[in-house]
Design a protein around this motif. Structure first.
Motif, PDB file in Angstrom:
ATOM      1  N   GLY A  15       0.824  -1.219   0.000  1.00 32.96           N
ATOM      2  CA  GLY A  15       0.000   0.000   0.000  1.00 32.96           C
ATOM      3  C   GLY A  15       0.847   1.252   0.000  1.00 32.96           C
ATOM      4  O   GLY A  15       0.550   2.227  -0.704  1.00 32.96           O
ATOM      5  N   VAL A  60      -5.053  -0.928   3.830  1.00 32.94           N
ATOM      6  CA  VAL A  60      -4.222  -0.134   2.917  1.00 32.94           C
ATOM      7  C   VAL A  60      -5.005   0.336   1.696  1.00 32.94           C
ATOM      8  O   VAL A  60      -4.718   1.405   1.148  1.00 32.94           O
ATOM      9  CB  VAL A  60      -2.934  -0.889   2.486  1.00 32.94           C
ATOM     10  CG1 VAL A  60      -2.056  -1.154   3.665  1.00 32.94           C
ATOM     11  CG2 VAL A  60      -3.227  -2.170   1.757  1.00 32.94           C
ATOM     12  N   ILE A 117      -5.328   3.992  -0.238  1.00 29.12           N
ATOM     13  CA  ILE A 117      -5.173   4.185  -1.695  1.00 29.12           C
ATOM     14  C   ILE A 117      -6.373   4.964  -2.241  1.00 29.12           C
ATOM     15  O   ILE A 117      -6.220   5.844  -3.093  1.00 29.12           O
ATOM     16  CB  ILE A 117      -5.011   2.822  -2.399  1.00 29.12           C
ATOM     17  CG1 ILE A 117      -3.677   2.179  -1.984  1.00 29.12           C
ATOM     18  CG2 ILE A 117      -5.075   2.966  -3.919  1.00 29.12           C
ATOM     19  CD1 ILE A 117      -3.484   0.752  -2.439  1.00 29.12           C
TER      20      ILE A 117
END
Length: 964
Positions: A394, A429, A433
């Motif tokens: 990530g 993660v 994003i």
């Protein structure tokens, strides 16, 4: 266990093997037998007895009763026996100080022995015996040994000075040993030089402001010459000393770097790291366009890579230091990614550290290689390592935009493995994003929702709830998904409860007609059934927003979020600079400054990298403030160590002086925030109205009128203490508008504006704190440096709530004039340190002197006349105040509002003459005569004072008050 190594010294392997017999005996009555043996006439028997005593001492038996008998054995020519007796003395001298004096004559005699080993042994032992009564006898032998012809004796004596300084610093200074130590830096023997540097460095640590190591180009040259020839530990002492030197220019910096570079190939990793520290510091002064700069970068990589082939513990230390180096200069190791790939047999602490450095070095050029490696790690058996690997994917997506799509694809593949902890980390993660790349990868939401039931960790559940709330309009059954979480609301962690509350409110704002029952339910759970104050307060705020102004609610709750950055996990720049200066020490392993973990009386010096020279680019350094907007005062962080001493060692605990006690006019806790309760919120027809606010009633009627409208910007603590209402405020008292004192760009997002005021006899510093960063700021405290009039906070900085991003809080800080005094330049300059949970920030501002004009400053007429005559004419200053269109009475009233009192007035030939007095908080009187000619807008002001440097600042106050 210094004695243990000495015990084995000068002995063959065979004798070492037989020494074990001394540790096996368990006989009773042993002390009596040893006493007899120690007094034996036979030398061998005596030596055997002393060995038995040392062995007993080693295993923890108390053999102090044998002190006189062991001391009697000192009179011997046998070096081995003498060493053993000296070991015994070091151990027991402190518990038997009166007996230890018996040994002094032997020490003095041994310091003049023909054998240099015995001379060195005697002075070393005397330094280790920490008994005050013995130290005075040590001075003369030590002085001789410092000038001994044998370098071994001199190097031992140099270390002895540091030990003696620890016992009695005053004695060392009085005897002139420090000057002798400084002379030893020029010694012909490199080991003597190294030990002298080590001793001076040790002493300098306990006296941070002393200039013991007076480094200049000549001294540096001597140290660099000795560097090539001394032992590895001597090299470390010299390199650490070099690191504290500030070269005059980039040419000298380059010259030192060239002579230090060969140390990078040393076998000892401590020498390598010390050399890296010197080079990292001095590189700051080299222009980046210099050929040598590029050469040096290339030379730094191989030794750092070599450190990673050592045993795991050394690898870890090296990796922690490399982590700092990569944050400061990633270009050094940008081509060495492969050495940080994890090996199957690496311990977990090495694996995690390598992973962190891989992310820091990730770039568009190597991202494919890094991602392939990370995907492999995510299938390992070590759960902690797998979690970190998934997080690392990530972080790569956020750091290297071109790789984001590949990273998301990799994360989806990992989610398909259905391994619980992998899925949960992936969801956490992916949420980040989404924040970094809005409206780009939302197509994967359906896959995430399929794994909803498997989430059992708070962070993963909170991330999933955030995704559902944020993209509710794209998820058909968003209400059902959130409702499923709501069923066990009270069993969830606070993190999940807060996220769920916000997500349902977002859902309601996006789909109002379908989710009214859901929002009522969550608001009720958060406000009425919860004991958590954070959750309750957030529930009340949403309740109020939805019931009073749905449009405002939409603007607040659905506001555009700031993009997240890959920089969030980087060490803050000023701390990084300090840690670079401590490479190779514990600070570089902990990633904390020494002041955070070193306790005791020794002052901890704050180190900084030198400013870059010879280059056009500007770099932020602590001593040079970048110029901001013209109206903002420059950020002053003086280079004088003594001025900053107080600010750097901040004691930010609340001062002992108390804030004036004023009863607040309203008990905040007594407010009925809910007003009419749930019925009030949800009153009216909640059935079919498409209007978003229709289902929510008006604000509860019980809400106090004072809270009905937004408070004025100037509120805050000023209003809490009823300072805005004019209580005791002199008519016409002038308060300057707030100016920016600390720019956000210089304080990691904290902007401070302020002004000063005197209200009801109390000096106030009115501050506006604005958070322009992305993280919440808490734990505020404030400290002033010593200043001309002893201004100091009269109480703690009362910032009662956390300062959220884009929020401004107004605070009024009461000041006293009982602080430490030091004349400043200019006289009204105030240096301030403000601390919060992020860092300590420094700025300076200037206060109007009228702040210090006290209320009892009206002088008796006769006293005025006598004082005016008594003050010398040389102390009189004349000023012109231009463009004032006030008559004398109005001017007099305005000035009186700022405690400038008119004693008398007379009119001569159409000219009014006002005689005025002012008294400052420190008791200084200022007398003034102001001439006002009818029709002339220019006033003439004559000021007399026994402290004439005050006069220009008093004139400034006159001008400020009369023109505003």
């Amino acid at each position: 266990m210094e004695w243990a190594s000495q015990l084995c010294e000068n002995r063959g392997l065979g004798s070492k093997m037989t020494d074990s017999k001394y540790f096996t005996t368990t006989k009773k009555g042993e002390i009596f037998e040893l006493k007899a043996e120690l007094n034996s006439d036979k030398k061998e028997k005596k030596k055997e007895a002393v060995k038995k005593v040392i062995a007993s001492m080693t295993v923890g038996k108390d053999v102090s009763a044998l002190f006189p008998d062991v001391v009697n054995c000192m009179q011997t020519d046998n070096l081995e026996l003498k060493k053993l007796v000296y070991l015994y003395l070091m151990n027991y001298a402190k518990s038997q100080p009166d007996m230890a004096i018996m040994a002094v004559n032997t020490f003095v005699k041994d310091c003049e022995d023909l054998n240099p080993l015995i001379r060195a042994l005697a002075v070393r032992t005397m330094g280790c015996i920490r008994v005050d009564k013995i130290t005075e006898y040590l001075c003369e032998p030590l002085r001789k040994c410092l000038k001994d012809e044998d370098p071994y004796v001199r190097k031992t004596a140099a270390v002895c000075v540091a030990k003696l300084h620890d016992i009695n610093a005053q004695l060392v200074e009085d005897q002139g040993f420090l000057d002798t130590l400084k002379d030893l830096i020029s010694d012909s023997n490199p080991m003597v030089v190294a030990n002298a540097v080590a001793a001076l460095s040790e002493i300098a640590e306990s006296h941070p402001n002393s200039n013991l190591l007076d480094l200049n180009p000549q001294t540096i040259n001597k140290l660099l010459t000795a560097l090539n020839e001394c032992t590895e530990w001597g090299q470390i002492f010299i390199l650490d000393c070099l690191a504290s030197y500030l070269p005059r220019d980039d040419r000298e910096s380059q010259s030192i770097c060239e002579r230090v570079t060969p140390r990078l190939s040393h076998a000892n990793s401590a020498v390598v790291l010390s050399a890296v520290k010197v080079l990292m510091k001095f590189m700051e002064m080299l222009p980046k366009d210099l050929d040598y700069y590029g050469t040096l970068l290339k030379k730094l990589a191989p030794p750092l890579v070599t450190l990673l082939s050592a045993e795991p513990e050394l690898q870890y230390v090296a990796l922690r230091n490399i982590n700092l180096i990569v944050q400061k200069r990633p270009e050094i190791l940008k081509h060495e990614m492969k050495v940080f790939f994890v090996k199957y047999n690496d311990p977990i602490y090495v694996k995690l550290e390598k992973l962190d450095i891989m992310i820091r070095l990730a770039s568009q050029a190597n991202i494919a290689q890094v991602l392939a490696e990370l995907k492999e790690y995510a299938t390992e058996v070590d759960v902690d390592f797998v979690r970190k690997a998934v997080r690392a994917i990530g972080r790569c997506a956020i750091k290297v935009e071109q790789s984001a799509e590949r990273c998301v694809s990799t994360l989806l593949d990992l989610i398909q493995t259905k391994v619980n902890y992998v899925v949960q980390e992936a969801i956490v993660v992916i949420k980040d994003i989404f924040r970094k790349y809005p409206n780009k990868y939302e197509s994967v939401i359906a896959t995430l929702c399929e794994n909803l039931d498997s989430l059992d960790e708070p962070e993963a559940r909170a991330a999933m709830i955030w995704i559902v709330g944020e993209y509710a309009e794209r998820i058909d059954n968003a209400d059902e998904l959130l409702e499923s979480f709501l069923e066990g609301f009270h069993d969830e962690s606070t993190q999940v409860q807060l996220q769920l509350l916000t997500a349902i409110v977002k859902l309601f704002l996006k789909k109002p007609t379908e989710t009214q029952e859901l929002v009522q339910q969550v608001l009720s759970l958060a406000t009425q059934d919860s004991d958590n104050p954070d959750l309750r307060d957030r529930g009340y705020i949403y309740w109020r927003l939805l019931s009073t102004d749905p449009v405002a609610a939409k603007e607040v709750v659905l506001a555009e979020k700031p993009l997240i950055s890959e920089e969030t996990d980087l060490i803050e720049p000023t701390l990084l600079e300090e840690l670079i200066c401590h490479i190779g020490t514990l600070a570089s392993v902990y990633h904390k400054p020494p002041s955070a973990f070193v306790e005791g009386s020794r002052g901890v010096q704050h180190k900084r990298l030198p400013p870059r020279t010879g280059s056009g680019e500007s770099t932020e350094t602590p001593d040079v403030g970048q110029s901001g907007p013209s109206e903002a005062p420059p950020a002053v962080i003086p280079s004088q160590g003594d001025l900053l001493g107080d600010l750097l060692n901040l004691d930010l605990a609340p001062p002992t002086a108390t804030v004036p006690s004023v009863q607040p006019s309203m008990q905040m806790g007594a407010m009925d925030l809910l007003g009419g309760g749930l019925d009030s919120l949800l009153g009216g027809d909640i059935g079919g109205s498409p209007s978003m606010g229709a289902g929510l009633g008006a604000a509860p009627a019980a809400m106090p009128a004072s809270l009905g409208s937004a408070p004025a910007v100037g509120g805050g603590l000023g209003d809490l203490f009823d300072l805005g209402g004019g209580v005791g405020m002199p008519t016409g008292s002038y308060v300057a508008p707030k100016t920016v004192w600390l720019l956000a760009m210089k304080a990691k997002g904290l902007e401070i504006s302020g002004t000063f005021a005197r209200r009801g006899g109390i000096i106030q510093m009115d501050l506006s704190l604005t958070n322009k960063a992305m993280s919440v700021m808490t734990d505020f405290a404030i400290q002033f440096n010593r200043n001309s009039f002893g201004l100091a906070p009269a109480g703690p900085l009362q910032v009662l709530t956390p300062l959220s991003p884009n929020q401004t809080i107004d605070v009024s800080l009461p000041l006293s004039t009982s602080g430490p005094v030091m004349k400043m330049e200019p006289l009204n300059n105030l240096q301030v340190a403000v601390k919060n949970n992020i860092d300590v920030f420094y700025f300076s501002c200037q206060y109007p002197l009228s702040l210090l004009f006290v209320e009892d400053g009206k002088m008796d007429r006769q006293v005025f006349l006598a004082t005016w005559k008594d003050i010398p004419n040389d102390n009189e200053a004349q000023f012109q105040i231009k463009d004032i269109h006030l008559n004398s009475d109005v001017a007099s009233n305005k000035l009186q509002g700022s405690n400038i009192f008119t004693i008398a007035k007379r009119t001569v030939e159409g000219q009014d003459m006002l005689y005025q007095s002012v008294k400052l908080t420190n008791g200084i009187w200022v007398l003034a005569e102001m001439r006002i000619q009818t029709g002339n807008p220019n006033y003439t002001l004559s000021i007399k004072c026994r402290a004439p440097e005050v006069c220009p600042f008093v004139y400034q106050c006159y001008e400020l008050v009369l023109k505003n």
